[in-house]
Write a protein that holds these residues in place. Structure first.
Motif, PDB file in Angstrom:
ATOM      1  N   THR A 108       0.739  -1.237  -0.016  1.00  0.00           N
ATOM      2  CA  THR A 108      -0.031   0.033  -0.099  1.00  0.00           C
ATOM      3  C   THR A 108       1.018   1.121   0.053  1.00  0.00           C
ATOM      4  O   THR A 108       2.127   1.204   0.361  1.00  0.00           O
ATOM      5  N   ARG A 109       0.368   2.366  -0.208  1.00  0.00           N
ATOM      6  CA  ARG A 109       0.966   3.567  -0.445  1.00  0.00           C
ATOM      7  C   ARG A 109       1.735   3.950   1.251  1.00  0.00           C
ATOM      8  O   ARG A 109       2.787   4.469   1.222  1.00  0.00           O
ATOM      9  N   GLU A 110       0.841   3.715   2.200  1.00  0.00           N
ATOM     10  CA  GLU A 110       0.979   3.889   3.486  1.00  0.00           C
ATOM     11  C   GLU A 110       2.248   3.115   3.871  1.00  0.00           C
ATOM     12  O   GLU A 110       3.441   3.501   4.529  1.00  0.00           O
ATOM     13  N   GLU A 134       5.237   9.560  -6.493  1.00  0.00           N
ATOM     14  CA  GLU A 134       4.428   9.991  -7.614  1.00  0.00           C
ATOM     15  C   GLU A 134       4.294   8.619  -8.642  1.00  0.00           C
ATOM     16  O   GLU A 134       3.355   8.621  -9.343  1.00  0.00           O
ATOM     17  N   GLN A 135       5.318   8.105  -8.882  1.00  0.00           N
ATOM     18  CA  GLN A 135       5.564   7.208  -9.925  1.00  0.00           C
ATOM     19  C   GLN A 135       4.828   5.802  -9.642  1.00  0.00           C
ATOM     20  O   GLN A 135       3.812   4.963 -10.383  1.00  0.00           O
ATOM     21  N   PHE A 136       4.573   5.642  -8.296  1.00  0.00           N
ATOM     22  CA  PHE A 136       3.889   4.626  -7.578  1.00  0.00           C
ATOM     23  C   PHE A 136       2.287   4.799  -7.815  1.00  0.00           C
ATOM     24  O   PHE A 136       1.691   3.896  -8.160  1.00  0.00           O
ATOM     25  N   ASP A 137       1.843   5.937  -7.473  1.00  0.00           N
ATOM     26  CA  ASP A 137       0.501   6.592  -7.518  1.00  0.00           C
ATOM     27  C   ASP A 137       0.074   6.127  -9.059  1.00  0.00           C
ATOM     28  O   ASP A 137      -1.107   5.828  -9.259  1.00  0.00           O
ATOM     29  N   ARG A 138       1.056   6.739 -10.043  1.00  0.00           N
ATOM     30  CA  ARG A 138       0.656   6.780 -11.498  1.00  0.00           C
ATOM     31  C   ARG A 138       0.399   5.071 -11.904  1.00  0.00           C
ATOM     32  O   ARG A 138      -0.390   4.858 -12.549  1.00  0.00           O
ATOM     33  N   ALA A 139       1.324   4.354 -11.327  1.00  0.00           N
ATOM     34  CA  ALA A 139       1.364   3.063 -11.755  1.00  0.00           C
ATOM     35  C   ALA A 139       0.085   2.421 -11.308  1.00  0.00           C
ATOM     36  O   ALA A 139      -0.393   1.499 -11.920  1.00  0.00           O
TER      37      ALA A 139
END
Length: 232
Positions: free
Chosen positions: A7-9, A222-227
């Motif tokens: 997860t992002r967290e 940012e790249q993680f969110d985009r992916a």
């Protein structure tokens, strides 16, 4: 941990947000700490001099302050490393990342490396501070990396770490695999150096890294969110 399901967290909780530049100034550390606090990163990774400042800036945030000791060469005595670490802890460091005496390892003086590691781990334990041991793998053979990891498996610091980011290369996927295979679940692995995008970061996570040292945490996020958005 798996990069496909993280997860992002959880990802934010792996980052040691880094500024170890010789010319870093107070405004740079304020920015570093603000970014780390806003994103709930694990730690800010800094040299020992600005520890007190960052401790003050991060008070109550839950973000640790990590001091780099004998950085980046490791060519100081055990007593000098212990003194620097003790001072950093008194200034508010929650974590210590120290560089081993690389020359002694390459001379096969494993007794020295073990004594050094035991001294630093004992000091950190006495203050309830996390201890990370930096190998600087770019200067080591695979056998030397394995030897250092075997010592760590016996001494049991909290983490062994691939690199300072100031050597001839940084973290390598195969080195993280080797380090993790050698220490198993007894010691964690931190990958650092050259991790500037999500693709590289994800490979380190999949190899077994449980901390990521990087100055590119915001870009990686940012790249993680985009992916993730592209995956739906």
């Amino acid at each position: 941990m798996n990069s496909k399901t993280i997860t992002r967290e959880e990802l934010c909780g792996l980052f040691d947000h880094t500024n170890l530049k010789a010319y870093a100034q107070e405004e740079d550390f304020k920015k570093l700490c603000d970014e780390a606090a806003a994103n709930h990163f694990a730690m800010v990774a800094i040299n020992s001099a600005p520890v007190a400042l960052c401790h003050k800036l991060l008070k109550g945030s839950g973000v640790h302050v990590g001091a780099a000791i004998s950085f980046p060469l490791g060519q100081t005595t055990v007593n000098t490393k212990a003194f620097e670490a003790e001072q950093a802890i008194q200034d508010g460091a929650d974590e210590i990342d120290y560089v081993i005496h690389i020359g002694q390892l390459k001379q096969k003086n494993t007794a020295y490396i073990k004594e050094e590691m035991e001294t630093m781990v004992r000091l950190c334990r006495s203050h309830q501070v996390i201890c990370k041991v930096i190998f600087e793998n770019c200067y080591l053979t695979k056998e030397e990396i394995k030897t250092a990891a075997e010592i760590a498996r016996e001494v049991r610091p909290d983490f062994i770490k691939t690199s300072t980011g100031f050597g001839t290369s940084g973290a390598l996927y195969e080195d993280v695999l080797l380090m993790k295979k050698t220490v198993g679940d007894l010691v964690k692995v931190k990958a650092a150096g050259g991790i500037r995008d999500w693709e590289t970061c994800s490979r380190m996570i999949d190899a077994g890294a449980e901390r990521i040292g990087t100055s590119s945490g915001l870009l990686i996020l940012e790249q993680f969110d985009r992916a993730r958005q592209q995956r739906g």
